[in-house]
Design a protein around this motif. Structure first.
Motif, PDB file in Angstrom:
ATOM      1  N   ILE A   1       1.056 -46.831 -56.744  1.00 27.86           N
ATOM      2  CA  ILE A   1       2.354 -47.433 -57.107  1.00 27.86           C
ATOM      3  C   ILE A   1       3.186 -47.788 -55.872  1.00 27.86           C
ATOM      4  N   GLY A   2       2.675 -47.418 -54.697  1.00 26.66           N
ATOM      5  CA  GLY A   2       3.439 -47.682 -53.469  1.00 26.66           C
ATOM      6  C   GLY A   2       3.696 -49.154 -53.233  1.00 26.66           C
ATOM      7  N   SER A   3       2.681 -50.008 -53.490  1.00 26.83           N
ATOM      8  CA  SER A   3       2.870 -51.447 -53.247  1.00 26.83           C
ATOM      9  C   SER A   3       3.913 -52.030 -54.182  1.00 26.83           C
ATOM     10  N   ARG A   4       3.932 -51.549 -55.419  1.00 25.98           N
ATOM     11  CA  ARG A   4       4.938 -52.023 -56.391  1.00 25.98           C
ATOM     12  C   ARG A   4       6.342 -51.637 -55.925  1.00 25.98           C
ATOM     13  N   MET A   5       6.451 -50.401 -55.445  1.00 26.13           N
ATOM     14  CA  MET A   5       7.749 -49.947 -54.947  1.00 26.13           C
ATOM     15  C   MET A   5       8.147 -50.723 -53.686  1.00 26.13           C
ATOM     16  N   ALA A   6       7.158 -51.050 -52.849  1.00 25.78           N
ATOM     17  CA  ALA A   6       7.452 -51.799 -51.621  1.00 25.78           C
ATOM     18  C   ALA A   6       8.024 -53.171 -51.937  1.00 25.78           C
ATOM     19  N   VAL A   7       7.485 -53.847 -52.957  1.00 21.13           N
ATOM     20  CA  VAL A   7       7.998 -55.167 -53.354  1.00 21.13           C
ATOM     21  C   VAL A   7       9.451 -55.064 -53.783  1.00 21.13           C
ATOM     22  N   GLY A   8       9.756 -54.065 -54.604  1.00 19.00           N
ATOM     23  CA  GLY A   8      11.133 -53.897 -55.068  1.00 19.00           C
ATOM     24  C   GLY A   8      12.086 -53.594 -53.942  1.00 19.00           C
ATOM     25  N   ILE A   9      11.658 -52.722 -53.029  1.00 20.54           N
ATOM     26  CA  ILE A   9      12.512 -52.364 -51.895  1.00 20.54           C
ATOM     27  C   ILE A   9      12.734 -53.564 -50.976  1.00 20.54           C
ATOM     28  N   GLU A  10      11.679 -54.316 -50.680  1.00 20.85           N
ATOM     29  CA  GLU A  10      11.808 -55.463 -49.776  1.00 20.85           C
ATOM     30  C   GLU A  10      12.693 -56.550 -50.387  1.00 20.85           C
TER      31      GLU A  10
ATOM     32  N   LYS B   1       2.534 -57.599 -48.341  1.00 24.96           N
ATOM     33  CA  LYS B   1       1.920 -58.727 -47.637  1.00 24.96           C
ATOM     34  C   LYS B   1       1.345 -58.292 -46.287  1.00 24.96           C
ATOM     35  N   ASN B   2       0.634 -57.165 -46.324  1.00 24.26           N
ATOM     36  CA  ASN B   2      -0.037 -56.621 -45.146  1.00 24.26           C
ATOM     37  C   ASN B   2       0.938 -56.216 -44.036  1.00 24.26           C
ATOM     38  N   ARG B   3       2.188 -55.938 -44.426  1.00 18.61           N
ATOM     39  CA  ARG B   3       3.216 -55.565 -43.444  1.00 18.61           C
ATOM     40  C   ARG B   3       3.879 -54.263 -43.886  1.00 18.61           C
ATOM     41  N   VAL B   4       3.909 -53.273 -42.989  1.00 20.23           N
ATOM     42  CA  VAL B   4       4.556 -51.991 -43.292  1.00 20.23           C
ATOM     43  C   VAL B   4       6.068 -52.166 -43.185  1.00 20.23           C
ATOM     44  N   ILE B   5       6.794 -51.809 -44.259  1.00 18.83           N
ATOM     45  CA  ILE B   5       8.255 -51.913 -44.224  1.00 18.83           C
ATOM     46  C   ILE B   5       8.930 -50.552 -44.231  1.00 18.83           C
ATOM     47  N   GLY B   6       8.147 -49.474 -44.460  1.00 16.81           N
ATOM     48  CA  GLY B   6       8.739 -48.155 -44.478  1.00 16.81           C
ATOM     49  C   GLY B   6       7.746 -47.107 -44.935  1.00 16.81           C
ATOM     50  N   VAL B   7       8.258 -45.905 -45.169  1.00 17.83           N
ATOM     51  CA  VAL B   7       7.412 -44.781 -45.587  1.00 17.83           C
ATOM     52  C   VAL B   7       8.194 -43.927 -46.583  1.00 17.83           C
ATOM     53  N   ILE B   8       7.509 -43.496 -47.653  1.00 13.13           N
ATOM     54  CA  ILE B   8       8.051 -42.471 -48.552  1.00 13.13           C
ATOM     55  C   ILE B   8       7.519 -41.128 -48.054  1.00 13.13           C
ATOM     56  N   ASP B   9       8.427 -40.188 -47.805  1.00  9.79           N
ATOM     57  CA  ASP B   9       8.029 -38.891 -47.262  1.00  9.79           C
ATOM     58  C   ASP B   9       8.503 -37.779 -48.192  1.00  9.79           C
ATOM     59  N   ILE B  10       7.558 -36.897 -48.611  1.00  8.30           N
ATOM     60  CA  ILE B  10       7.884 -35.783 -49.495  1.00  8.30           C
ATOM     61  C   ILE B  10       7.429 -34.491 -48.821  1.00  8.30           C
ATOM     62  N   GLU B  11       8.279 -33.475 -48.852  1.00  2.89           N
ATOM     63  CA  GLU B  11       7.958 -32.201 -48.222  1.00  2.89           C
ATOM     64  C   GLU B  11       8.163 -31.059 -49.207  1.00  2.89           C
ATOM     65  N   ALA B  12       7.451 -29.970 -48.975  1.00  2.00           N
ATOM     66  CA  ALA B  12       7.558 -28.778 -49.830  1.00  2.00           C
ATOM     67  C   ALA B  12       7.591 -27.530 -48.957  1.00  2.00           C
ATOM     68  N   ARG B  13       8.154 -26.452 -49.498  1.00  2.00           N
ATOM     69  CA  ARG B  13       8.314 -25.223 -48.718  1.00  2.00           C
ATOM     70  C   ARG B  13       7.132 -24.272 -48.854  1.00  2.00           C
ATOM     71  N   GLU B  14       6.112 -24.681 -49.621  1.00  3.13           N
ATOM     72  CA  GLU B  14       4.912 -23.863 -49.722  1.00  3.13           C
ATOM     73  C   GLU B  14       3.704 -24.715 -49.320  1.00  3.13           C
ATOM     74  N   PRO B  15       2.694 -24.082 -48.757  1.00  7.65           N
ATOM     75  CA  PRO B  15       1.498 -24.832 -48.348  1.00  7.65           C
ATOM     76  C   PRO B  15       0.696 -25.288 -49.561  1.00  7.65           C
ATOM     77  N   ASP B  16      -0.109 -26.316 -49.328  1.00 11.03           N
ATOM     78  CA  ASP B  16      -1.018 -26.849 -50.361  1.00 11.03           C
ATOM     79  C   ASP B  16      -0.275 -27.288 -51.629  1.00 11.03           C
ATOM     80  N   TYR B  17       0.968 -27.730 -51.474  1.00 11.86           N
ATOM     81  CA  TYR B  17       1.750 -28.134 -52.652  1.00 11.86           C
ATOM     82  C   TYR B  17       1.252 -29.473 -53.206  1.00 11.86           C
ATOM     83  N   PHE B  18       0.862 -30.359 -52.312  1.00 11.22           N
ATOM     84  CA  PHE B  18       0.460 -31.697 -52.732  1.00 11.22           C
ATOM     85  C   PHE B  18      -1.063 -31.777 -52.875  1.00 11.22           C
TER      86      PHE B  18
END
Length: 565
Positions: free
Chosen positions: A132-141, A104-121
């Motif tokens: 799929i972030g908005s779907r996950m945000a609804v479930g989390i909220e 609903k146009n409101r930030v409730i958090g952040v998913i953060d993923i890290e890797a030990r090699e460059p250019d992984y993502f």
């Protein structure tokens, strides 16, 4: 799958599993946003050392995750060595992908993923997770709201349970230990202290302290206004410090402390001490903790004062012959020192014990919206035991008063509290009434005292309120009577010591005399009526000493009654 549960931990774990189907990560975190402080804190993680996850506290706009929250869009960093403002939380990280959780146009958090090699993502990873972030945000909220609501309900139930238990513990050392145990059920503190204010030195003295669940003795007294606890006592408000190293008021007693919550203990509008909670983690305590402990502190203050008074009276009883005068003074201090002043109501009250100390009581409890609770009670027995039990009853009454119960509800609540710690042969009869000064209405319930008198329109009416005494039966119900009063209307409440006063011939003073006096004095003030009743009882008894405590409370609606045609 994410929206099939309302348990927050389960939801976060399922989000992590869903993301793994898109990206085979090694380091993963879900950070939730505190909207008030604009901080992101780790709520779920994989691959983080626990001490680092507990310490991570990222402001919106800082680091990769803070930028994602601020920009409200995914941030992909191919090589963190080239990124400005990168926060090095986990060693040897080279690339990072942060996806904001927006609902609903409101930030409730952040998913953060890290890797030990460059250019992984890749941009494809970024695109898929954003979709799929908005779907996950609804479930989390949804899960977070459910968790918060459930926690609040559980906290309220626990606070109610704590209030009932604390008012029944009359040994101070036992009470302090139990307070610490019960608070730990609400908040997982690491250091805890109860400090009481010495009225002579105006310094806070450590009466009980725990450090990592071990009892310790602290002899360091703290003046009001000094340190976090001194500030709480002086300001009469809770003080929450997220990082004590940045607060110049902090007094270093526990070197490990990083955050602190100090809440004043206030009884009858006086600060009697402070509850102090500390933790080794910065920002551990939050506004929910502050509200919870502030609510609990009101009950703790009553319990401490109740236990202090009980222990004081118990000590005096051991040397009753020598210290009876002091015991009487203590009991009279339980009674209101000043009668309440209301715009439309006169209030008068008087208590005379049959012995140096007795078991009758009266009190007035201020409610909101110009309402007043009125208490008159008669404890079984005489002397010191009855006075001690009266002190217990008075403490229990005041512990229930903050929720402003109606008369019948208050009698049931006191009966339940006494039933949980039943004392053989002890019970109390109480009339509890609530006067609404704005509406000129009175609600009355009775648990065994003589039926009160209502004088109006030149007539004397007996209020047919009866009920079982408190502390004898578990399941007792009480009727409630409602009256809309007019100027000149008078209500008189009295204990059975008035009716049972005997003269030399053994003749009782009786209800008929009380009603005759009230009827003749209907146009007099409440004070005049109370004084006249006691004079009449004294004249009737003559040289006979009173057998029972005598108490009268009279209230009269101000203004002249309308003339009858």
């Amino acid at each position: 799958m994410v929206n099939t549960t309302l348990d927050l931990d389960t939801t976060l774990r399922r989000v992590a599993e869903l993301v793994r189907k898109v990206i085979d990560y090694e380091i993963f975190a879900i950070l939730l946003l505190n909207e008030k402080t604009q901080d992101l804190r780790v709520r779920f993680h994989v691959g983080y050392p626990k001490e680092i996850a507990d310490r991570v506290n990222i402001k919106v706009g800082e680091g990769v995750t803070g930028q994602a929250a601020q920009l409200r869009q995914a941030v992909l960093v191919a090589d963190v060595l080239d990124a400005d403002g990168y926060i090095d939380a986990v060693p040897n990280v080279r690339s990072e992908l942060a996806i904001p959780l927006i609902i609903k146009n409101r930030v409730i958090g952040v998913i953060d993923i890290e890797a030990r090699e460059p250019d992984y993502f890749t941009e494809e990873h970024k695109r898929l997770l954003t979709l799929i972030g908005s779907r996950m945000a609804v479930g989390i909220e949804n899960a977070r709201l459910h968790t918060r609501t459930t926690r609040q309900a559980r906290t309220l139930l626990l606070l109610n349970e704590i209030a009932r238990e604390l008012t029944s513990i009359l040994n101070l050392d036992e009470l302090f230990r139990r307070i610490a145990e019960l608070v730990s059920r609400l908040i997982d503190y690491q250091m805890f202290s109860i400090l009481l204010l010495d009225s002579n030195t105006q310094k806070l003295q450590h009466r009980f302290a725990l450090r990592f669940k071990e009892t310790i003795h602290i002899k360091h007294d703290i003046p009001q206004g000094r340190g976090i606890v001194g500030a709480a006592a002086e300001s009469r408000q809770a003080v929450l410090v997220s990082d004590v190293s940045k607060d110049p008021r902090y007094v270093l007693l526990n070197p490990e402390t990083r955050s602190e919550l100090a809440v004043p203990l206030i009884y009858k509008d006086k600060v009697i001490g402070v509850l102090d909670l500390e933790h080794t983690r910065r920002g551990f305590f939050n506004e929910d903790h502050k509200r919870t402990v502030t609510t609990l502190a009101a009950q703790v203050a009553i319990a401490i004062e109740n236990a202090r008074l009980y222990e004081e009276i118990a000590r005096q009883e051991k040397r009753l012959e020598r210290d009876l005068a002091l015991a009487r003074e203590l009991q009279f201090r339980l009674l209101p020192q000043v009668l309440p002043k209301l715009r439309d109501l006169e209030v008068a009250a008087k208590f005379v014990p049959a012995r140096a100390i007795g078991g009758d009581l009266y009190d007035f409890v201020n409610y909101s919206l110009s309402r007043l609770g009125i208490v008159i009670g008669d404890v079984s027995g005489k002397g010191a035991p009855a006075a001690i039990y009266a002190a217990l009853v008075n403490g229990i009454l005041r512990s229930h008063a903050p929720i402003e119960p109606g008369p019948a509800e208050m009698l049931s609540a006191v009966n339940n509290s006494l039933g949980e710690r039943r004392i053989e042969g002890q019970f109390v009869s109480i009339i509890y009434a609530v006067w609404d000064d704005a509406e000129r209405t009175l609600q009355v319930a009775n648990s065994g005292l003589p039926r009160p008198i209502y004088c109006h329109n030149g007539k004397v009416e007996v209020i047919e309120a009866t009920g079982l005494p408190l502390g004898l039966f578990d399941d007792a119900d009480y009727d409630e009577f409602n009256f809309r009063a007019k100027p000149g209307d008078l209500f008189v409440f009295f204990s059975d010591g008035i009716l049972d006063a005997r003269n030399n011939d053994g003749e009782l003073f009786g209800r008929q005399r009380v009603e005759q006096i009230v009827s003749r004095a209907a146009d007099k003030s409440a004070d005049w009526i109370v004084d006249t009743l006691f004079k009449a009882v004294l004249e009737h008894a003559g040289s006979e000493d009173p057998f029972d405590d005598q108490t009268v409370v009279a209230i009269k609606v101000k203004g002249s009654p309308a003339k009858r045609k």
